[in-house]
Write an enzyme that holds these catalytic residues in place. Structure first.
Site, PDB file in Angstrom:
ATOM      1  N   CYS A   9       0.875  -1.179   0.000  1.00 31.93           N
ATOM      2  CA  CYS A   9       0.000   0.000   0.000  1.00 31.93           C
ATOM      3  C   CYS A   9       0.906   1.221   0.000  1.00 31.93           C
ATOM      4  CB  CYS A   9      -0.975  -0.030   1.178  1.00 31.93           C
ATOM      5  SG  CYS A   9      -0.196  -0.041   2.800  1.00 31.93           S
ATOM      6  N   ASN A  12       2.318   1.545   4.289  1.00 34.36           N
ATOM      7  CA  ASN A  12       2.641   0.260   4.945  1.00 34.36           C
ATOM      8  C   ASN A  12       2.355   0.305   6.449  1.00 34.36           C
ATOM      9  OD1 ASN A  12       5.592  -1.858   5.492  1.00 34.36           O
ATOM     10  ND2 ASN A  12       3.525  -2.490   4.980  1.00 34.36           N
ATOM     11  N   CYS A  14      -1.336   0.736   7.326  1.00 35.88           N
ATOM     12  CA  CYS A  14      -2.774   0.418   7.462  1.00 35.88           C
ATOM     13  C   CYS A  14      -3.142  -0.834   6.671  1.00 35.88           C
ATOM     14  CB  CYS A  14      -3.640   1.601   7.019  1.00 35.88           C
ATOM     15  SG  CYS A  14      -3.452   3.072   8.042  1.00 35.88           S
ATOM     16  N   ARG A  15      -3.308  -0.696   5.366  1.00 37.09           N
ATOM     17  CA  ARG A  15      -3.874  -1.803   4.589  1.00 37.09           C
ATOM     18  C   ARG A  15      -2.940  -2.987   4.410  1.00 37.09           C
ATOM     19  NH1 ARG A  15      -5.190   1.938  -0.365  1.00 37.09           N
ATOM     20  NH2 ARG A  15      -3.315   2.900   0.541  1.00 37.09           N
ATOM     21  N   SER A  16      -1.692  -2.724   3.975  1.00 38.44           N
ATOM     22  CA  SER A  16      -0.847  -3.890   3.641  1.00 38.44           C
ATOM     23  C   SER A  16      -0.400  -4.699   4.864  1.00 38.44           C
ATOM     24  CB  SER A  16       0.329  -3.492   2.747  1.00 38.44           C
ATOM     25  OG  SER A  16       1.195  -2.593   3.372  1.00 38.44           O
ATOM     26  N   ASP A 128      -8.077   3.646   1.014  1.00 44.45           N
ATOM     27  CA  ASP A 128      -7.164   4.049   2.081  1.00 44.45           C
ATOM     28  C   ASP A 128      -7.957   4.541   3.299  1.00 44.45           C
ATOM     29  OD1 ASP A 128      -5.229   5.154   3.623  1.00 44.45           O
ATOM     30  OD2 ASP A 128      -4.374   6.418   2.044  1.00 44.45           O
TER      31      ASP A 128
END
Ligand code: 4NP
Length: 160
Positions: A9, A12, A14-16, A128
Site C-alpha cells: 500500500c 505500509n 494500514c492496509r498492507s 485508504d
C-alpha cells in the site's frame, strides 16, 4: 519451495500490514503455514520502522489479528524475491509499475481488488482508511478478509 507474497500500500501502516496479518492467519488455519512467505511494504517511506497505525491495530485485534509488522519501503530486490506483489489500489499499482525494472517484474503485480468477491458490487479496490473514521478501518478489514481468501484459493488452484 515457498510461495512468496508481498502486499503493498502507500504507507505500509494500514492496509498492507493488515493484509499480511489476514493472510498469515488464513494459511495457518489451512495448515499451509510452511508453504508461504508473507510480507508487506509501502511505496512511501515516511513511516519506516513504525508499527501499524494504532487504529488499524485496534480494529484488527478485535478480529483476533495481532499486527506486529514494522513498516518498510519496497526495495528493488523485492521485485525479484517475491512471486506475487499485491497492490491495494490503482495508485499503488502505478507506483509499482514505475519501480519495476523489467516486464517480468511487472508481471508479478496483481490488484487486490480483483479478488474482492462478496463486496464486489461496491468496491474493486481497497480504499485508504488513513483519513477515515472507524468505519474506514472496518471496511478495509472486510475487504481484505474477502480478498485474501479468494487470492489464496487462486494460488492453491495454480491460477497465479
Ligand atoms: P496505508 O495508509 O497506505 O494503507 O498504509 C496510509 C498511511 C499513511 C499515509 C497515507 C496512507 N500518509 O500519508 O502518511
Amino acid at each position: 519451495m515457498k510461495t512468496k507474497i508481498l502486499f503493498i500500500c502507500l504507507g505500509n501502516i494500514c492496509r498492507s500490514p493488515a493484509a499480511e496479518g489476514v493472510m498469515q492467519r488464513l494459511v495457518k488455519e489451512r495448515g499451509l503455514g510452511d508453504c508461504f512467505e508473507i510480507d508487506s511494504a509501502g511505496t512511501y517511506s515516511g513511516h519506516h520502522g513504525q508499527l501499524p497505525d494504532p487504529r488499524m491495530r485496534r480494529h484488527a485485534s478485535r478480529r483476533g489479528y495481532n499486527l506486529t509488522h514494522r513498516a518498510r519501503p519496497i526495495e528493488s530486490d523485492d521485485f525479484d524475491y517475491f512471486d506475487i506483489i499485491v497492490a491495494m489500489d490503482e495508485g499503488n499499482r502505478r507506483n509499482l509499475m514505475q519501480l519495476a525494472s523489467s516486464p517480468q517484474q511487472q508481471a508479478k503485480i496483481v490488484m487486490m481488488g480483483d479478488y474482492i468477491v462478496k463486496l464486489r458490487a461496491h468496491y474493486d479496490y481497497v480504499p485508504d482508511p488513513y483519513y477515515e473514521g472507524a468505519e474506514g478501518f472496518e471496511l478495509a478489514l472486510d475487504l481484505l478478509e474477502d480478498a485474501c481468501g479468494n487470492l489464496l484459493n487462486d494460488i492453491i488452484n495454480n491460477k497465479l
